[in-house]
Motif scaffolding. Structure first.
Motif, PDB file in Angstrom:
ATOM      1  N   MET A 298       0.846  -1.277   0.124  1.00 43.48           N
ATOM      2  CA  MET A 298       0.147   0.111  -0.040  1.00 43.48           C
ATOM      3  C   MET A 298       0.843   1.374   0.123  1.00 43.48           C
ATOM      4  O   MET A 298       0.657   2.276  -0.747  1.00 43.48           O
ATOM      5  N   GLU A 299       1.916   1.300   0.738  1.00 43.22           N
ATOM      6  CA  GLU A 299       2.959   2.493   0.757  1.00 43.22           C
ATOM      7  C   GLU A 299       3.229   2.564  -0.584  1.00 43.22           C
ATOM      8  O   GLU A 299       3.684   3.836  -0.966  1.00 43.22           O
ATOM      9  N   ARG A 300       3.951   1.539  -1.232  1.00 48.19           N
ATOM     10  CA  ARG A 300       4.148   1.766  -2.623  1.00 48.19           C
ATOM     11  C   ARG A 300       3.191   2.455  -3.505  1.00 48.19           C
ATOM     12  O   ARG A 300       3.209   3.226  -4.149  1.00 48.19           O
ATOM     13  N   ASP A 301       1.877   1.981  -3.380  1.00 49.64           N
ATOM     14  CA  ASP A 301       0.829   2.304  -4.078  1.00 49.64           C
ATOM     15  C   ASP A 301       0.744   3.923  -3.855  1.00 49.64           C
ATOM     16  O   ASP A 301       0.366   4.753  -4.818  1.00 49.64           O
ATOM     17  N   LEU A 302       0.800   4.331  -2.733  1.00 47.07           N
ATOM     18  CA  LEU A 302       0.173   5.677  -2.133  1.00 47.07           C
ATOM     19  C   LEU A 302       1.513   6.595  -2.648  1.00 47.07           C
ATOM     20  O   LEU A 302       1.271   7.709  -2.851  1.00 47.07           O
ATOM     21  N   ALA A 303       2.651   6.232  -3.161  1.00 49.84           N
ATOM     22  CA  ALA A 303       3.616   7.069  -3.566  1.00 49.84           C
ATOM     23  C   ALA A 303       3.167   7.485  -5.127  1.00 49.84           C
ATOM     24  O   ALA A 303       4.096   8.526  -5.537  1.00 49.84           O
ATOM     25  N   HIS A 304       2.246   6.900  -5.942  1.00 40.76           N
ATOM     26  CA  HIS A 304       2.049   7.458  -6.932  1.00 40.76           C
ATOM     27  C   HIS A 304       1.389   8.706  -6.838  1.00 40.76           C
ATOM     28  O   HIS A 304       0.343   8.694  -6.057  1.00 40.76           O
ATOM     29  N   PRO A 305       1.515   9.550  -7.907  1.00 43.64           N
ATOM     30  CA  PRO A 305       0.778  10.816  -7.808  1.00 43.64           C
ATOM     31  C   PRO A 305      -0.549  10.905  -7.622  1.00 43.64           C
ATOM     32  O   PRO A 305      -1.240  11.693  -7.396  1.00 43.64           O
TER      33      PRO A 305
END
Length: 329
Positions: free
Chosen positions: A296-303
Motif C-alpha cells: 500500500m505504501e508503494r501504491d500511495l507514492a504514485h501521484p
C-alpha cells in the motif's frame, strides 16, 4: 469442527455419490465448508457447504457457469441444492499455486505467466451479468480500515476526510472501467489451482470467484501481484504487468489506475485482516498485514493517490507506517 453438517449424506445420495468417503478440508475465513469425497472406484469430487443465511451458493453457481461458457477453467458443477447450500463440483486436486511454488520456486515465472494469460483471456470477453464495481462499493471497502484498523491501534482519525480523499482519487478512473471486465476480486496464488506443471504450459483452474463484479481490468492484476499471502518481488510484478500490457493492451492511464486499485484493495485488506482478528479471533492474519501495508505504501507514492497519501500523512503516525501498521491490540 469435525461433525458433518446435517443433510450431507442425503445430498450425496441424491447426487449418486452414496457411500463415498468424506474428508473435511480445513477452512478459516468464512462460513463455507469444503469436503473431498471419494467413490470406492477412486473417482473424486469436491463438496461445498455454503449454508444460508450466512452464505448463498447461487452467486458461485452463476459465475462458475459464466466462466465455463466463456472458455475459463472453473470447476464443473456435478450436483447442486442451493436452497440448502450444497454444491458438488469437479475436484481440481491439491496443487494450489501458492503451495506448488513453495516446492518448485523455479516455476514461479511460468506459473505467474499462466495466471496473467488467463486474465488476458477473461478480459477479452464481454463483462458478465454481475453488479458494477462502483464508487459506493469502493468506499464501503476502504472504510474497513477506519472502522477496524484505526481503533485497533488507538487512532481517532478523520473519517469524512478519508472518504473524500478516496472519492477524489478514484473518480478519474470510473469512466475507464466501462463497459468493464469481469473482476473475480480474490484472484491470487491460493485461489489458482495448477492442473499440471505450468512450466509445461498446463492449464490453471479458478476457485473462490463467487463475489465477481464488473469493473476495471487492473483489479485482479493487483490481487495477483500484490498478494497479501505470498511475497511477490517488485521485479516479477513489473515483468507480469508488462506481459499483460503486451497481450491485452494498456492505455496511458493504466499504471495510475493500477496504483489506485492497489491502494484501495490493500486498505480494504488491512481492515479485513484486523476484523478477522478482533471480531473472529483469527490472529494468523495479523502476520500478513506488514506485507499488505508495504504494498500500500508503494501504491500511495504514485501521484494519482495524492489526496489519500495526504490523509495518511495527517492521520497515521509515521512510526506505525514504517513498522507495517504497528501493533494491533
Amino acid at each position: 469442527m469435525t461433525e458433518l453438517p446435517a443433510g450431507l449424506h442425503e445430498f450425496l445420495s441424491k447426487a449418486g455419490w452414496e457411500g463415498a468417503e468424506i474428508d473435511p478440508i480445513p477452512g478459516d475465513a468464512s462460513f463455507r465448508r469444503y469436503f473431498r469425497v471419494r467413490r470406492p472406484s477412486g473417482e473424486r469430487a469436491m463438496l461445498m457447504h455454503a449454508p444460508p443465511p450466512h452464505e448463498d451458493p447461487a452467486p458461485f453457481l452463476l459465475v462458475a457457469q459464466w466462466l465455463s461458457n466463456h472458455g475459463l477453467r472453473a470447476p464443473e458443477i456435478l450436483a447442486q441444492n442451493p436452497r440448502e447450500g450444497w454444491v458438488l463440483t469437479e475436484d481440481f486436486g491439491n496443487d494450489r499455486m501458492r503451495d506448488w511454488l513453495d516446492e518448485n520456486p523455479d516455476g514461479e515465472e511460468s506459473a505467474y505467466a499462466g495466471a496473467i494469460d488467463a486474465l488476458v483471456e477473461l478480459h477479452r470477453q464481454e463483462p458478465g451479468p454481475f453488479s458494477p464495481y462502483d464508487m459506493p462499493t469502493y468506499l464501503r471497502e476502504t472504510s474497513l480500515l477506519t472502522e477496524w484498523y484505526a481503533p485497533a491501534v488507538g487512532l481517532d482519525v478523520d473519517v469524512s476526510g478519508y472518504d473524500a480523499a478516496w472519492s477524489e482519487a478514484l473518480e478519474p478512473m470510473l469512466a475507464r472501467q466501462k463497459p468493464g471486465v469481469t473482476v473475480l476480486r480474490d484472484y491470487h496464488a491460493e485461489n489458482i489451482m495448477l492442473l499440471g506443471d505450468p512450466r509445461m504450459g498446463a492449464p490453471q483452474g479458478l476457485i473462490d470467484f463467487q463475489d465477481a463484479l464488473v469493473g476495471h481490468p487492473a483489479y485482479d492484476l493487483v490481487s495477483l501481484l500484490q498478494d497479501a499471502r505470498r511475497d511477490v518481488s517488485e521485479d516479477l510484478e513489473r515483468a507480469m504487468l508488462s506481459r499483460y500490457a503486451g497481450r491485452a493492451g494498456a492505455n496511458e492511464h493504466f499504471e495510475a489506475d493500477y496504483a489506485r486499485l492497489g491502494a484501495q484493495r490493500n486498505a480494504k485488506i488491512v481492515g479485513i485482516f484486523t476484523r478477522l482478528y478482533k471480531r473472529d479471533g483469527k490472529p494468523r492474519y495479523l502476520d500478513m498485514i506488514p506485507r499488505v501495508w508495504a504494498a500500500m505504501e508503494r501504491d500511495l507514492a504514485h501521484p494519482a493517490l495524492g489526496p489519500v497519501a495526504d490523509w495518511f500523512a495527517r492521520n497515521i503516525p509515521d512510526d506505525l507506517r514504517k513498522s507495517g501498521g504497528g501493533t494491533i491490540k
